[in-house]
Scaffold this motif. Structure first.
Motif, PDB file in Angstrom:
ATOM      1  N   ASP A 170       0.834  -1.216   0.000  1.00  0.00           N
ATOM      2  CA  ASP A 170       0.000   0.000   0.000  1.00  0.00           C
ATOM      3  C   ASP A 170       0.867   1.264   0.000  1.00  0.00           C
ATOM      4  OD1 ASP A 170      -2.242  -1.640   0.191  1.00  0.00           O
ATOM      5  OD2 ASP A 170      -2.557  -1.281   2.330  1.00  0.00           O
ATOM      6  N   GLY A 224      -8.146  -1.911   1.816  1.00  0.00           N
ATOM      7  CA  GLY A 224      -7.697  -1.706   3.193  1.00  0.00           C
ATOM      8  C   GLY A 224      -7.949  -2.929   4.064  1.00  0.00           C
ATOM      9  N   PRO A 225      -7.384  -2.935   5.262  1.00  0.00           N
ATOM     10  CA  PRO A 225      -7.436  -4.133   6.110  1.00  0.00           C
ATOM     11  C   PRO A 225      -8.637  -4.206   7.054  1.00  0.00           C
ATOM     12  CG  PRO A 225      -5.928  -2.517   7.050  1.00  0.00           C
ATOM     13  CD  PRO A 225      -6.484  -1.900   5.809  1.00  0.00           C
ATOM     14  N   TYR A 254      -6.994   9.309   9.938  1.00  0.00           N
ATOM     15  CA  TYR A 254      -6.374   8.426  10.942  1.00  0.00           C
ATOM     16  C   TYR A 254      -5.051   7.905  10.383  1.00  0.00           C
ATOM     17  CZ  TYR A 254      -8.183   4.737   7.924  1.00  0.00           C
ATOM     18  OH  TYR A 254      -8.447   3.936   6.835  1.00  0.00           O
ATOM     19  N   ARG A 313      -4.148   8.777   6.591  1.00  0.00           N
ATOM     20  CA  ARG A 313      -5.103   8.711   5.492  1.00  0.00           C
ATOM     21  C   ARG A 313      -6.135   9.814   5.702  1.00  0.00           C
ATOM     22  NH1 ARG A 313      -7.871   4.508   2.674  1.00  0.00           N
ATOM     23  NH2 ARG A 313      -7.161   5.994   1.117  1.00  0.00           N
ATOM     24  N   HIS A 331     -12.501   9.255   5.170  1.00  0.00           N
ATOM     25  CA  HIS A 331     -13.253   8.618   4.074  1.00  0.00           C
ATOM     26  C   HIS A 331     -14.255   7.618   4.627  1.00  0.00           C
ATOM     27  CE1 HIS A 331      -9.677   6.193   4.971  1.00  0.00           C
ATOM     28  NE2 HIS A 331     -10.488   5.158   4.814  1.00  0.00           N
ATOM     29  N   HIS A 339     -15.898   3.958   3.526  1.00  0.00           N
ATOM     30  CA  HIS A 339     -15.667   2.842   2.598  1.00  0.00           C
ATOM     31  C   HIS A 339     -16.996   2.312   2.041  1.00  0.00           C
ATOM     32  CE1 HIS A 339     -11.399   1.698   3.547  1.00  0.00           C
ATOM     33  NE2 HIS A 339     -11.662   2.372   4.664  1.00  0.00           N
TER      34      HIS A 339
HETATM   35  C1  BEZ Z   1      -8.145   1.889   5.041  1.00  0.00           C
HETATM   36  O1  BEZ Z   1      -8.605   2.791   4.395  1.00  0.00           O
HETATM   37  O2  BEZ Z   1      -8.896   1.368   5.868  1.00  0.00           O
HETATM   38  C2  BEZ Z   1      -6.698   1.476   4.859  1.00  0.00           C
HETATM   39  C3  BEZ Z   1      -6.198   1.285   3.594  1.00  0.00           C
HETATM   40  C4  BEZ Z   1      -4.878   0.892   3.439  1.00  0.00           C
HETATM   41  C5  BEZ Z   1      -4.078   0.700   4.542  1.00  0.00           C
HETATM   42  C6  BEZ Z   1      -4.578   0.907   5.818  1.00  0.00           C
HETATM   43  C7  BEZ Z   1      -5.908   1.307   5.987  1.00  0.00           C
END
Ligand code: BEZ
Ligand code: FE
Length: 286
Positions: free
Chosen positions: A77, A103-104, A193, A214, A217, A219
């Motif tokens: 990532d 994402g996780p 976060y 990040r 957002h 999801h």
């Molecule tokens: C997320 O948006 O939840 C995310 C995406 C990639 C790495 C860590 C978190």
């Protein structure tokens, strides 16, 4: 005829060792991998100490992995590899909603909720009404679309990061569209976060003078029979981290309006339509 390994012929010597009956795609991938790896080592004249640091990094990344943590995906990532693979595999026509990183923190099996329901239960954060339609490229509403949504809470944590503190399904839910393709649910206006940065990837970001954040957002994972799965987010437009997302997930078209709500039900309202494209099978059939 065998060829002894030299610095000059390294790539050819390694690749020539491959058997004759190797799967063609595996041959293509491994040949290119060896070519690029050897070129990288030559270009940087990698020292033994640096090679050791790389091995140590990979060893620590592996040791960090568990059912709940995937340090190698995080590595992919932050190097932009996840988003590049996503871009190559989800080239879409103009007008279709773009993908971004999964994402996780997605959890399969979130409760299916009634249209208009809340997904947020910890009483934290500013409420937001998410509303819009799931559409085909020609503008026709898609009925029976399954919209799986998840976000962090107002303190920047997903429920799975705080078992015992947050309910497992806090800020999560699934909604199924009716004939009008409409969706509506109440969550919070998400906050930015940091990605999990207590492992080797976090250390690497510090060494590179990068931050782990990040931008805020929500999801969305949207599936509908006959359509390609859409894995995406909507981003809060005034977030200061938009231009430097740690995982390169931001796309201009995914920045959504978050406007004050007029009806007093919620603090904010975020209208956004999602446009799906037919899946490969539907395209082949017709
Ligand atoms: C997320 O948006 O939840 C995310 C995406 C990639 C790495 C860590 C978190
Ligand atoms: Fe996220």
């Amino acid at each position: 005829m065998s060829q002894y390994f030299t610095e000059a012929n390294s790539e050819e010597t390694v690749n020539a060792r491959m058997g004759a009956a190797v799967d063609p795609r595996l041959r293509e991938i491994m040949t290119a991998l060896v070519r690029h790896l050897h070129a990288f080592v030559k270009e940087t004249a990698l020292t033994e100490g640096e090679w050791g640091i790389a091995i140590d990094f990979l060893t620590k990344a592996g040791a960090m992995c568990s059912e709940e943590r995937q340090e190698f995906i995080l590595f992919s990532d932050v190097l932009g590899v996840s988003m590049l693979v996503d871009a190559i595999n989800h080239r879409r026509p103009e007008g279709a909603t773009e993908n971004t990183v999964l994402g996780p923190f997605h959890v399969a099996g979130a409760p299916v909720r009634a249209m208009g329901d809340r997904i947020t239960f910890d009483g934290k954060g500013e409420t937001c009404l998410y509303t819009g339609r799931v559409l085909a490229l020609d503008g026709a509403p898609i009925a029976g679309a399954r919209i799986d949504v998840w976000s962090d809470n107002a303190e920047g944590f997903y429920s799975v990061q705080q078992p015992g503190i947050q309910d497992k399904w806090n800020n999560r839910g699934v909604f199924i569209t009716g004939a009008d393709g409409q969706y509506e649910f109440i969550g919070i206006k998400p906050v930015s976060y940091p990605i999990p940065d207590d492992g080797p990837v976090g250390k690497m970001l510090i060494a590179l003078g990068r931050h782990p954040r990040r931008p805020a957002h929500m999801h969305f994972m949207i599936t509908a029979p006959g359509y390609q799965r859409l894995v995406t987010h909507t981003f809060v437009g005034d977030d200061p981290w938009l231009a430097s997302d740690a995982v390169f997930g931001v796309k201009e078209t995914l920045i959504a309006p978050f406007v004050p709500a007029e009806d007093g039900r919620t603090r904010w309202r975020s209208p956004f339509d999602f446009v799906l494209i037919p899946d490969a099978k539907a395209r082949a059939a017709g």
